[in-house]
Design a protein around this motif. Structure first.
Motif, PDB file in Angstrom:
ATOM      1  N   LEU A   1     -50.502  37.863 -61.493  1.00 52.05           N
ATOM      2  CA  LEU A   1     -51.406  38.303 -62.551  1.00 52.05           C
ATOM      3  C   LEU A   1     -50.618  38.931 -63.705  1.00 52.05           C
ATOM      4  N   ARG A   2     -49.713  39.859 -63.388  1.00 51.83           N
ATOM      5  CA  ARG A   2     -48.925  40.510 -64.443  1.00 51.83           C
ATOM      6  C   ARG A   2     -48.038  39.493 -65.135  1.00 51.83           C
ATOM      7  N   ALA A   3     -47.636  38.454 -64.442  1.00 53.54           N
ATOM      8  CA  ALA A   3     -46.748  37.457 -65.026  1.00 53.54           C
ATOM      9  C   ALA A   3     -47.430  36.622 -66.113  1.00 53.54           C
ATOM     10  N   THR A   4     -48.742  36.714 -66.215  1.00 56.99           N
ATOM     11  CA  THR A   4     -49.433  35.990 -67.297  1.00 56.99           C
ATOM     12  C   THR A   4     -49.248  36.669 -68.648  1.00 56.99           C
ATOM     13  N   TYR A   5     -48.724  37.890 -68.630  1.00 56.06           N
ATOM     14  CA  TYR A   5     -48.492  38.628 -69.864  1.00 56.06           C
ATOM     15  C   TYR A   5     -47.021  38.540 -70.258  1.00 56.06           C
ATOM     16  N   SER A   6     -46.775  38.240 -71.506  1.00 63.44           N
ATOM     17  CA  SER A   6     -45.401  38.099 -71.972  1.00 63.44           C
ATOM     18  C   SER A   6     -44.799  39.415 -72.447  1.00 63.44           C
ATOM     19  N   SER A   7     -45.642  40.384 -72.720  1.00 58.27           N
ATOM     20  CA  SER A   7     -45.131  41.671 -73.213  1.00 58.27           C
ATOM     21  C   SER A   7     -44.121  42.254 -72.228  1.00 58.27           C
ATOM     22  N   THR A   8     -43.047  42.820 -72.759  1.00 55.62           N
ATOM     23  CA  THR A   8     -42.016  43.423 -71.906  1.00 55.62           C
ATOM     24  C   THR A   8     -42.567  44.579 -71.087  1.00 55.62           C
ATOM     25  N   ALA A   9     -43.720  45.124 -71.499  1.00 54.10           N
ATOM     26  CA  ALA A   9     -44.316  46.228 -70.744  1.00 54.10           C
ATOM     27  C   ALA A   9     -44.717  45.801 -69.333  1.00 54.10           C
ATOM     28  N   TYR A  10     -44.865  44.503 -69.125  1.00 58.31           N
ATOM     29  CA  TYR A  10     -45.304  43.997 -67.829  1.00 58.31           C
ATOM     30  C   TYR A  10     -44.152  43.475 -66.972  1.00 58.31           C
ATOM     31  N   TRP A  11     -42.938  43.625 -67.442  1.00 61.64           N
ATOM     32  CA  TRP A  11     -41.779  43.066 -66.749  1.00 61.64           C
ATOM     33  C   TRP A  11     -40.704  44.130 -66.551  1.00 61.64           C
ATOM     34  N   GLY A  12     -39.911  43.952 -65.505  1.00 61.87           N
ATOM     35  CA  GLY A  12     -38.743  44.789 -65.306  1.00 61.87           C
ATOM     36  C   GLY A  12     -37.606  44.333 -66.194  1.00 61.87           C
ATOM     37  N   GLN A  13     -36.438  44.894 -65.939  1.00 57.54           N
ATOM     38  CA  GLN A  13     -35.294  44.564 -66.781  1.00 57.54           C
ATOM     39  C   GLN A  13     -34.646  43.240 -66.386  1.00 57.54           C
ATOM     40  N   GLY A  14     -34.965  42.761 -65.213  1.00 58.63           N
ATOM     41  CA  GLY A  14     -34.381  41.517 -64.743  1.00 58.63           C
ATOM     42  C   GLY A  14     -32.948  41.708 -64.257  1.00 58.63           C
ATOM     43  N   THR A  15     -32.431  40.653 -63.638  1.00 57.89           N
ATOM     44  CA  THR A  15     -31.045  40.653 -63.185  1.00 57.89           C
ATOM     45  C   THR A  15     -30.422  39.314 -63.570  1.00 57.89           C
TER      46      THR A  15
END
Length: 119
Positions: free
Chosen positions: A99-113
């Motif tokens: 569900l959160r992955a449908t949002y592109s805003s960085t607020a919905y994502w971690g920093q990644g690796t």
């Protein structure tokens, strides 16, 4: 507040392996499906693996047979074991709920690796 902290990336030669981890907090991890996503330079983010709350899994065709997703609900952590890595697997890898992955805003994502596979 939802937090997703990815780790385990690095530089590896083609044919090598890496194990990514994602520590989640701020939501009921055990009842949520979790996915691993990746974004290569100049490309859209894509989902590579998904695990349901019940443990069922599915994979993108490009990684099927090479990647394995798993979860530890006691640790609120999802993993991605990546074997037989290829240069085209090079990307920033993220975890998220579908569900959160449908949002592109960085607020919905971690920093990644970052995963970099050299040929």
């Amino acid at each position: 507040q939802v937090q997703l902290v990815e780790s385990g990336g690095g530089l590896v030669q083609a044919g090598g392996s890496l194990r990514l981890s994602c520590a989640a907090s701020g939501f009921d991890f055990s009842i949520n499906a979790m996915g691993w996503y990746r974004q290569a330079p100049g490309k859209q983010r894509e989902r590579v693996a998904l695990i349901t709350s019940g443990g069922s899994t599915n994979y993108a065709d490009s990684v099927k047979g090479r990647f394995t997703i798993s979860r530890d609900n006691a640790k609120n952590t999802v993993y991605l074991q990546m074997n037989s890595l290829k240069p085209e697997d090079t990307a920033v890898y993220y975890c998220n709920t579908p569900l959160r992955a449908t949002y592109s805003s960085t607020a919905y994502w971690g920093q990644g690796t970052q995963v970099t596979v050299s040929s």
